[in-house]
Design an enzyme around this catalytic site. Sequence first.
Site, PDB file in Angstrom:
ATOM      1  N   GLU A  88     -37.776  -4.454   0.555  1.00  0.00           N
ATOM      2  CA  GLU A  88     -37.229  -3.580   1.597  1.00  0.00           C
ATOM      3  C   GLU A  88     -38.118  -2.351   1.705  1.00  0.00           C
ATOM      4  O   GLU A  88     -38.905  -2.071   0.793  1.00  0.00           O
ATOM      5  CB  GLU A  88     -35.800  -3.149   1.216  1.00  0.00           C
ATOM      6  CG  GLU A  88     -34.853  -4.319   1.087  1.00  0.00           C
ATOM      7  CD  GLU A  88     -33.412  -3.876   0.894  1.00  0.00           C
ATOM      8  OE1 GLU A  88     -33.163  -2.668   0.686  1.00  0.00           O
ATOM      9  OE2 GLU A  88     -32.536  -4.760   0.959  1.00  0.00           O
ATOM     10  N   ARG A 116     -81.844 -17.391  -2.447  1.00  0.00           N
ATOM     11  CA  ARG A 116     -82.448 -16.123  -2.044  1.00  0.00           C
ATOM     12  C   ARG A 116     -83.532 -15.706  -3.042  1.00  0.00           C
ATOM     13  O   ARG A 116     -83.287 -15.676  -4.255  1.00  0.00           O
ATOM     14  CB  ARG A 116     -81.341 -15.056  -1.988  1.00  0.00           C
ATOM     15  CG  ARG A 116     -81.807 -13.651  -1.776  1.00  0.00           C
ATOM     16  CD  ARG A 116     -82.226 -13.422  -0.351  1.00  0.00           C
ATOM     17  NE  ARG A 116     -82.736 -12.072  -0.181  1.00  0.00           N
ATOM     18  CZ  ARG A 116     -83.085 -11.545   0.979  1.00  0.00           C
ATOM     19  NH1 ARG A 116     -82.967 -12.271   2.080  1.00  0.00           N
ATOM     20  NH2 ARG A 116     -83.546 -10.327   1.048  1.00  0.00           N
ATOM     21  N   GLU A 119     -45.576 -10.441  -4.867  1.00  0.00           N
ATOM     22  CA  GLU A 119     -44.796 -11.155  -5.892  1.00  0.00           C
ATOM     23  C   GLU A 119     -44.822 -10.411  -7.235  1.00  0.00           C
ATOM     24  O   GLU A 119     -44.866 -11.012  -8.308  1.00  0.00           O
ATOM     25  CB  GLU A 119     -45.246 -12.614  -5.996  1.00  0.00           C
ATOM     26  CG  GLU A 119     -45.021 -13.315  -4.659  1.00  0.00           C
ATOM     27  CD  GLU A 119     -44.844 -14.795  -4.709  1.00  0.00           C
ATOM     28  OE1 GLU A 119     -44.527 -15.321  -5.788  1.00  0.00           O
ATOM     29  OE2 GLU A 119     -44.987 -15.421  -3.640  1.00  0.00           O
ATOM     30  N   GLY A 120     -44.773  -9.094  -7.118  1.00  0.00           N
ATOM     31  CA  GLY A 120     -44.791  -8.230  -8.296  1.00  0.00           C
ATOM     32  C   GLY A 120     -46.181  -7.660  -8.514  1.00  0.00           C
ATOM     33  O   GLY A 120     -47.139  -8.414  -8.711  1.00  0.00           O
ATOM     34  N   GLN A 134     -71.833  -8.023  -3.862  1.00  0.00           N
ATOM     35  CA  GLN A 134     -73.027  -7.325  -4.357  1.00  0.00           C
ATOM     36  C   GLN A 134     -74.210  -8.290  -4.489  1.00  0.00           C
ATOM     37  O   GLN A 134     -75.335  -7.955  -4.119  1.00  0.00           O
ATOM     38  CB  GLN A 134     -72.693  -6.675  -5.717  1.00  0.00           C
ATOM     39  CG  GLN A 134     -73.749  -5.737  -6.244  1.00  0.00           C
ATOM     40  CD  GLN A 134     -73.870  -4.459  -5.406  1.00  0.00           C
ATOM     41  OE1 GLN A 134     -72.980  -4.143  -4.618  1.00  0.00           O
ATOM     42  NE2 GLN A 134     -74.977  -3.761  -5.546  1.00  0.00           N
ATOM     43  N   ILE A 135     -73.942  -9.477  -4.986  1.00  0.00           N
ATOM     44  CA  ILE A 135     -75.016 -10.471  -5.157  1.00  0.00           C
ATOM     45  C   ILE A 135     -75.605 -10.859  -3.804  1.00  0.00           C
ATOM     46  O   ILE A 135     -76.805 -11.076  -3.666  1.00  0.00           O
ATOM     47  CB  ILE A 135     -74.476 -11.705  -5.924  1.00  0.00           C
ATOM     48  CG1 ILE A 135     -74.210 -11.326  -7.391  1.00  0.00           C
ATOM     49  CG2 ILE A 135     -75.434 -12.890  -5.823  1.00  0.00           C
ATOM     50  CD1 ILE A 135     -73.457 -12.366  -8.196  1.00  0.00           C
ATOM     51  N   ARG A 156     -45.063 -16.671  -9.055  1.00  0.00           N
ATOM     52  CA  ARG A 156     -46.240 -15.980  -9.610  1.00  0.00           C
ATOM     53  C   ARG A 156     -47.296 -16.973 -10.090  1.00  0.00           C
ATOM     54  O   ARG A 156     -48.494 -16.649 -10.116  1.00  0.00           O
ATOM     55  CB  ARG A 156     -45.787 -15.019 -10.717  1.00  0.00           C
ATOM     56  CG  ARG A 156     -45.060 -13.820 -10.133  1.00  0.00           C
ATOM     57  CD  ARG A 156     -44.271 -12.988 -11.110  1.00  0.00           C
ATOM     58  NE  ARG A 156     -43.528 -11.953 -10.387  1.00  0.00           N
ATOM     59  CZ  ARG A 156     -42.486 -11.300 -10.853  1.00  0.00           C
ATOM     60  NH1 ARG A 156     -42.010 -11.570 -12.064  1.00  0.00           N
ATOM     61  NH2 ARG A 156     -41.876 -10.376 -10.113  1.00  0.00           N
TER      62      ARG A 156
HETATM   63  N1  CAA Z   1     -34.915 -14.908 -15.293  1.00  0.00           N
HETATM   64  C1  CAA Z   1     -33.571 -14.742 -15.412  1.00  0.00           C
HETATM   65  N2  CAA Z   1     -32.971 -13.537 -15.468  1.00  0.00           N
HETATM   66  C2  CAA Z   1     -33.797 -12.456 -15.395  1.00  0.00           C
HETATM   67  C3  CAA Z   1     -35.192 -12.559 -15.275  1.00  0.00           C
HETATM   68  C4  CAA Z   1     -35.751 -13.855 -15.223  1.00  0.00           C
HETATM   69  N3  CAA Z   1     -37.076 -14.059 -15.091  1.00  0.00           N
HETATM   70  N4  CAA Z   1     -35.717 -11.320 -15.221  1.00  0.00           N
HETATM   71  C5  CAA Z   1     -34.673 -10.451 -15.323  1.00  0.00           C
HETATM   72  N5  CAA Z   1     -33.513 -11.161 -15.427  1.00  0.00           N
HETATM   73  C6  CAA Z   1     -32.162 -10.645 -15.579  1.00  0.00           C
HETATM   74  C7  CAA Z   1     -32.037  -9.773 -16.824  1.00  0.00           C
HETATM   75  O1  CAA Z   1     -31.788 -10.554 -17.972  1.00  0.00           O
HETATM   76  C8  CAA Z   1     -30.851  -8.892 -16.469  1.00  0.00           C
HETATM   77  O2  CAA Z   1     -29.660  -9.616 -16.633  1.00  0.00           O
HETATM   78  P1  CAA Z   1     -28.551  -9.161 -17.740  1.00  0.00           P
HETATM   79  O3  CAA Z   1     -28.207  -7.743 -17.436  1.00  0.00           O
HETATM   80  O4  CAA Z   1     -27.440 -10.146 -17.528  1.00  0.00           O
HETATM   81  O5  CAA Z   1     -29.250  -9.330 -19.061  1.00  0.00           O
HETATM   82  C9  CAA Z   1     -31.030  -8.706 -14.967  1.00  0.00           C
HETATM   83  O6  CAA Z   1     -31.857  -9.780 -14.494  1.00  0.00           O
HETATM   84  C10 CAA Z   1     -31.678  -7.392 -14.601  1.00  0.00           C
HETATM   85  O7  CAA Z   1     -32.933  -7.383 -15.239  1.00  0.00           O
HETATM   86  P2  CAA Z   1     -33.666  -6.040 -15.641  1.00  0.00           P
HETATM   87  O8  CAA Z   1     -32.728  -5.125 -16.327  1.00  0.00           O
HETATM   88  O9  CAA Z   1     -34.904  -6.432 -16.342  1.00  0.00           O
HETATM   89  O10 CAA Z   1     -33.965  -5.417 -14.185  1.00  0.00           O
HETATM   90  P3  CAA Z   1     -34.884  -4.224 -13.765  1.00  0.00           P
HETATM   91  O11 CAA Z   1     -34.197  -3.446 -12.728  1.00  0.00           O
HETATM   92  O12 CAA Z   1     -35.420  -3.506 -14.969  1.00  0.00           O
HETATM   93  O13 CAA Z   1     -36.116  -4.979 -12.997  1.00  0.00           O
HETATM   94  C11 CAA Z   1     -38.150  -6.144 -12.773  1.00  0.00           C
HETATM   95  C12 CAA Z   1     -36.866  -5.951 -13.569  1.00  0.00           C
HETATM   96  C13 CAA Z   1     -38.940  -7.180 -13.568  1.00  0.00           C
HETATM   97  C14 CAA Z   1     -38.976  -4.876 -12.682  1.00  0.00           C
HETATM   98  C15 CAA Z   1     -37.811  -6.688 -11.358  1.00  0.00           C
HETATM   99  O14 CAA Z   1     -37.153  -5.713 -10.578  1.00  0.00           O
HETATM  100  C16 CAA Z   1     -39.017  -7.190 -10.594  1.00  0.00           C
HETATM  101  O15 CAA Z   1     -39.509  -8.294 -10.845  1.00  0.00           O
HETATM  102  N6  CAA Z   1     -39.513  -6.408  -9.611  1.00  0.00           N
HETATM  103  C17 CAA Z   1     -40.590  -6.882  -8.736  1.00  0.00           C
HETATM  104  C18 CAA Z   1     -40.056  -7.582  -7.545  1.00  0.00           C
HETATM  105  C19 CAA Z   1     -41.083  -8.442  -6.889  1.00  0.00           C
HETATM  106  O16 CAA Z   1     -41.803  -9.200  -7.527  1.00  0.00           O
HETATM  107  N7  CAA Z   1     -41.159  -8.388  -5.570  1.00  0.00           N
HETATM  108  C20 CAA Z   1     -42.027  -9.223  -4.840  1.00  0.00           C
HETATM  109  C21 CAA Z   1     -41.478  -9.459  -3.487  1.00  0.00           C
HETATM  110  S1  CAA Z   1     -41.496 -11.124  -2.977  1.00  0.00           S
HETATM  111  C22 CAA Z   1     -43.037 -11.393  -2.303  1.00  0.00           C
HETATM  112  O17 CAA Z   1     -43.957 -10.645  -2.476  1.00  0.00           O
HETATM  113  C23 CAA Z   1     -43.106 -12.670  -1.606  1.00  0.00           C
HETATM  114  C24 CAA Z   1     -44.131 -12.785  -0.570  1.00  0.00           C
HETATM  115  O18 CAA Z   1     -43.812 -12.771   0.599  1.00  0.00           O
HETATM  116  C25 CAA Z   1     -45.524 -13.107  -0.926  1.00  0.00           C
END
Ligand code: CAA
Length: 395
Positions: free
Chosen positions: A127, A268, A363-364, A336-337, A243
């Site tokens: 968002e 080259r 994707e992060g 560069q090459i 990812r």
């Molecule tokens: N599998 C299952 N559960 C998971 C998990 C996983 N891989 N990762 C986290 N969780 C769960 C946690 O266990 C937790 O659950 P509980 O409270 O029940 O234990 C819950 O999710 C919350 O997790 P966190 O406390 O770790 O959450 P956070 O707020 O600290 O955030 C973060 C974690 C890893 C930073 C996450 O917010 C994140 O991945 N952010 C990046 C988002 C992203 O990748 N966006 C990309 C957009 S999509 C895109 O780009 C597509 C495109 O078009 C190309």
Amino acid sequence: MFFELNEEQLAVQEAARDFAQKELKPGVIERDSKGIFAAEQVRMMGELGFLGMMVSPEYGGGGMDSMSYVLAMEEISKIDNSCSVLMSVNNSLVCWGLEAYGTEEQKAKYLPKLATGEWIGSFCLSEPEAGSDATSQRTTAVDMGDHYLLNGTKNWITNGSSSSVHLVIAQTDPEKGHRGINAFIVEASWDGVTVGAKEDKLGIRSSDTHTIMYTDVKVPKENRIGEDGFGFKFAMKTLSGGRIGIAAQALGIAGGAYELAVAYSKEREAFGKAISRHQAIAFKLADMATEIEAAKLMVYRSAWLKDQHMDYDAASSMAKLYASDVAMRHTVEAVQIHGGYGFVKEYHVERLMRDAKITQIYEGTSEIQRIVISRNILKGQLYLPIFNNSMEPHV
Ligand code: CAA
């Protein structure tokens, strides 16, 4: 290689390489310059099975493993990353997420069209004010009894105008934090769905990236994915696999630039010999080759772990983190090459350099990958499993 690709995997790799060279390469510079969506090429990708590679045959997919998918992503990404990101989102975020967590009805209704490319999917999590901090969703879905009423704005949506199906993550109960988040299947043709202008980007310029607005969109109850409150975990699980696709894309970008740099440096000449014979260039090639091999092992291992149903969260983040840095570093070196030629579109490497940047962001971001990796270390995952170990499967 200390593990072998099987015949099916090798055939997929060759088919993808062939398709990329014959069908994607000829128009890629023009599409990139003008930001033209590769409609015909995407149609062909659907026909050839590249858009639903891992979907079970019963839902119209290829029933292939993640390794085959990664090999195809790598080859297509050597040439056209606007096509490979569409492929990655459709395969690993949309189709995989639906097949893993959807109901039988949802799978039967949506997967056959998505797996064949008749419909394309988008993954709508980001968002304007919630990118890395994905729990801070402002899009809301209010429970109205037999349906949810969806309101909000999503941005940076890959396949924004070409997609017919959106997987939308939204807040249903702000009091509950991430447990108040749900994921919904929304059709682009429904009332209240508006696609904003296409973003004018540095790289992947023919990929249709858009903002999407949802205004009082009625989403049937049966279109929620999973149990109430499962949406955030759905997004996280799906992104773990996504990812791997982006890591494969980065690997393909690095490999494409490396192949061009080796070929150019052998042709080259300067100071009486091929520039590849000058140590300044030869050492760059050596560094490129070494780091690309390391990235390849990480990317393939993350796919292998997924195929073994073992925990791949840290592995996919490590693969994306490393491969995207390798792609960025070595596309710059490839330019560069090539010297001045590297700076012009005709030689392809400048496009790969521009495309590489997004692999460190979407994707992060690389910073988010470090969060995921470090949390896994602190949970007790000191080392990742290697290929021939005997760890218990992780569901
Ligand atoms: N599998 C299952 N559960 C998971 C998990 C996983 N891989 N990762 C986290 N969780 C769960 C946690 O266990 C937790 O659950 P509980 O409270 O029940 O234990 C819950 O999710 C919350 O997790 P966190 O406390 O770790 O959450 P956070 O707020 O600290 O955030 C973060 C974690 C890893 C930073 C996450 O917010 C994140 O991945 N952010 C990046 C988002 C992203 O990748 N966006 C990309 C957009 S999509 C895109 O780009 C597509 C495109 O078009 C190309």
